[in-house]
Design an enzyme around this catalytic site. Structure first.
Site, short mmCIF file in Angstrom:
data_model
loop_
_atom_site.label_atom_id
_atom_site.label_comp_id
_atom_site.label_asym_id
_atom_site.label_seq_id
_atom_site.Cartn_x
_atom_site.Cartn_y
_atom_site.Cartn_z
CG HIS A 18 50.63 45.25 25.19
ND1 HIS A 18 51.80 44.54 25.15
CD2 HIS A 18 50.01 44.91 26.34
CE1 HIS A 18 51.90 43.80 26.22
NE2 HIS A 18 50.82 43.99 26.98
CG HIS A 21 48.88 41.01 24.19
ND1 HIS A 21 48.21 42.19 24.35
CD2 HIS A 21 48.90 40.43 25.41
CE1 HIS A 21 47.83 42.32 25.60
NE2 HIS A 21 48.25 41.27 26.27
CB CYS A 124 49.55 41.44 42.13
SG CYS A 124 49.65 42.53 40.68
CB CYS A 127 49.80 38.94 38.73
SG CYS A 127 51.35 39.80 38.79
CB CYS A 143 53.06 43.76 41.68
SG CYS A 143 53.35 42.78 40.19
CG HIS A 146 51.03 44.27 37.00
ND1 HIS A 146 51.32 42.96 37.31
CD2 HIS A 146 50.50 44.26 35.76
CE1 HIS A 146 50.96 42.19 36.29
NE2 HIS A 146 50.47 42.95 35.34
CE LYS A 293 58.82 43.61 33.75
NZ LYS A 293 59.35 43.12 34.99
CE LYS A 296 46.66 44.10 29.22
NZ LYS A 296 45.79 43.02 28.77
N1 MSP Z 1 45.20 36.18 30.90
C1 MSP Z 1 46.49 35.76 31.24
C2 MSP Z 1 46.89 34.50 30.49
C3 MSP Z 1 45.99 33.32 30.72
S1 MSP Z 1 46.53 31.93 29.83
C4 MSP Z 1 45.57 30.71 30.40
C5 MSP Z 1 47.51 36.85 30.93
N2 MSP Z 1 47.13 37.79 30.06
S2 MSP Z 1 48.04 39.02 29.60
O1 MSP Z 1 47.22 39.79 28.72
O2 MSP Z 1 48.60 39.69 30.73
O3 MSP Z 1 49.25 38.37 28.82
C6 MSP Z 1 49.02 37.58 27.67
C7 MSP Z 1 50.35 37.10 27.10
O4 MSP Z 1 51.13 38.21 26.68
C8 MSP Z 1 51.20 36.33 28.10
O5 MSP Z 1 51.84 35.24 27.48
C9 MSP Z 1 52.21 37.35 28.54
O6 MSP Z 1 53.42 36.80 29.00
C10 MSP Z 1 52.43 38.08 27.22
N3 MSP Z 1 53.01 39.40 27.41
C11 MSP Z 1 52.49 40.45 28.11
N4 MSP Z 1 53.38 41.48 28.04
C12 MSP Z 1 54.46 41.11 27.32
C13 MSP Z 1 55.62 41.74 26.85
N5 MSP Z 1 55.91 42.97 27.16
N6 MSP Z 1 56.44 41.04 26.04
C14 MSP Z 1 56.16 39.75 25.63
N7 MSP Z 1 55.08 39.13 26.07
C15 MSP Z 1 54.25 39.76 26.96
O7 MSP Z 1 48.61 36.80 31.46
#
Ligand code: MSP
Length: 469
Positions: A18, A21, A124, A127, A143, A146, A293, A296
């Protein structure tokens, strides 16, 4: 050549990539290109986090065999990264056999700091994180990230004794040996560290079967964060290989929500392994959509593919690298996106078109771009203020437009053609100089600009760089 290493967070593969990421990748890519411009050899890791209950449950819900599910989704992330014009040097999947084997070796090396205990408390699944009773109460049992109730866990787990390393971690953060940017997040984390308990680092296999087995204990799998954090060094070949040429990383880029794992658990693991801490942790802000906010698990995600298909990659990068802050939260709306595209077309697209047309008319030969020092720009970059660094480049582009308006080479050409030529040569030289830094943010656009002006015969492109809809 000086070697350096940048890392990105590895996303969970329970869904499609998304918009949020994209931030990790874009920031890492900008830093990599900047360091390359400084003559460094840069290693950039990316990867996917593929274990844990959340992913396992999602595959079951969709009735897809778990292996197929993670394979397909990991591929989507690889494609996504490419679709942003981002180039990594290493890609790690936590289900890679090499990674799994190396994680087990890491576990064994940490065994002096591991003990078994009973855990009773809150978790959670979004998380994949444990929370204290205090956090549970403060958030009314839900949470905040989430929007789902915490689940109660009561199980026997292995623990990592964070207490063994707390003082060292605090010192490293306070003295910027492991520097956390931005400073307000550093302060926030130092507060959190005070009460940080030992962390549970395994889950019973009967609860979570999709994980790396704990060495010597069939009944337990590793907690997904231990597995995931290890990726930054397993991808370098640790522990079989000497990783000292690449480790410690120069910069580890993470979202603000996962800073606590990277500033707490991860340094404890590294210290336990006798490895140095990363030099920098950069915590970026979140992308919101229409002020809301996005996640996923909440389900209000914007598909980045829709944004990319609107005007292509470079306008996407322009918006998120200039109009989104590196460290604060930033909002996306379609209206703002269109305004940003128009700005790109008006400021840069028009400049290229006008200048190339004038050069052609006046038979001005092209020249080669040259990188001149720019202390303001370097200052912003070294503080990870990438959007402000981009502002500096943009102000220089706007200034060239202003100079064309003021110097009026088309009028000069009628009375003093040599002066007109000189003015154009100087404008082209300055544009190509700016272009060296523009390439950090908009590599494809900069390559096109170089193609137009770094030739003997300057000719405007048939279609403008950013056509108006
Ligand atoms: N799997 C863990 C990370 C493990 S690193 C050893 C995780 N995955 S995640 O898919 O939830 O998030 C991946 C990255 O995307 C993280 O850096 C997270 O902060 C970032 N983001 C997730 N949603 C976001 C936004 N809405 N905006 C900006 N970054 C975001 O956490």
């Amino acid at each position: 050549m000086e070697k350096t290493y940048i890392t990105t967070a590895i996303p969970y593969v329970n869904g499609n990539p998304h918009l949020g990421h994209a931030m990790d990748y874009l920031l890492a890519d900008v830093l990599r290109r900047y360091m390359m411009l400084q003559g460094k050899e840069v290693r950039l890791q990316a990867g996917t986090d593929e274990h844990g209950s959340k992913i396992f449950k999602k595959a079951a819900e969709l009735n897809i065999p778990i292996r197929d599910f993670v394979d397909n989704n990991s591929k989507k992330f690889q494609d996504f990264i490419h679709s942003l014009g981002v180039e990594y040097t290493d890609f790690v999947r936590t289900t890679d056999a090499d990674h799994e084997r190396r994680c087990q070796a890491i576990w064994e090396k940490l065994s002096d700091h591991i003990y078994k205990d009973k855990y009773e408390g809150w978790y959670c699944e979004g998380c994949e994180g444990f929370v204290t009773d205090k956090e549970h109460a403060e958030n009314d049992g839900i949470c905040p990230d989430h929007k789902k109730p915490y689940i109660k866990l009561s199980e026997e787990n292995y623990y990592l004794r964070i207490a063994d390393f707390k003082d060292q971690i605090r010192d490293a953060i306070e003295n910027d040996v492991m520097k956390i940017t931005p400073t307000f997040r550093k302060k926030e984390f130092l507060n959190l560290l005070k009460d940080m308990p030992d962390v549970s680092i395994s889950r019973p296999k009967e609860q979570v079967e999709w994980g790396i087995p704990v060495p010597g204990d069939e009944s337990q799998v590793m907690y997904v964060w231990i597995d995931a954090l290890s990726n930054y060094i397993t991808v370098l070949g640790y522990p079989e290989k000497d990783i000292s040429a690449d480790w410690p990383a120069d910069t580890q880029i993470v979202g603000k929500d996962i800073l606590r794992f990277h500033a707490g658990i991860w340094p404890a693991m590294l210290l336990g392994l006798g490895l140095p801490l990363p030099k920098n942790l950069l915590a970026h802000g979140f992308i919101t959509v229409n002020g809301e906010k996005m996640s996923k698990s909440i389900g209000n995600v914007i598909d980045p593919v829709d944004i990319l298909s609107k005007h292509g990659i470079m306008p996407f990068r322009y918006y998120f690298l200039r109009h989104a802050s590196t460290t604060e939260d930033s909002d996306f709306t379609w209206d703002k996106y269109e305004a940003s595209y128009n700005e790109l077309a008006n400021d840069l697209g028009n400049l290229v078109q006008r200048l190339a047309t004038l050069c052609k008319k006046n038979e001005v030969a092209g020249t080669k771009g040259e990188l001149k020092a720019d202390a303001d720009f370097d200052g912003r970059m070294s503080k990870y203020e990438f959007n402000f660094a981009f502002d500096i480049v943009w102000a220089q582009i706007q200034n060239l437009n202003k100079r064309i308006d003021e110097e009026k080479p088309w009028a000069l050409a009628k009375t003093e053609p040599e002066k007109a030529k000189d003015a154009l040569v100087s404008l082209v030289q300055d544009l190509l100089n700016i272009n060296e830094r523009l390439a950090i943010f908009l590599p494809e656009t900069a390559a096109k600009i170089a193609g137009i002006f770094e030739t003997e015969q300057i000719t405007p492109p048939e279609t403008p760089l950013f056509p108006k809809a």
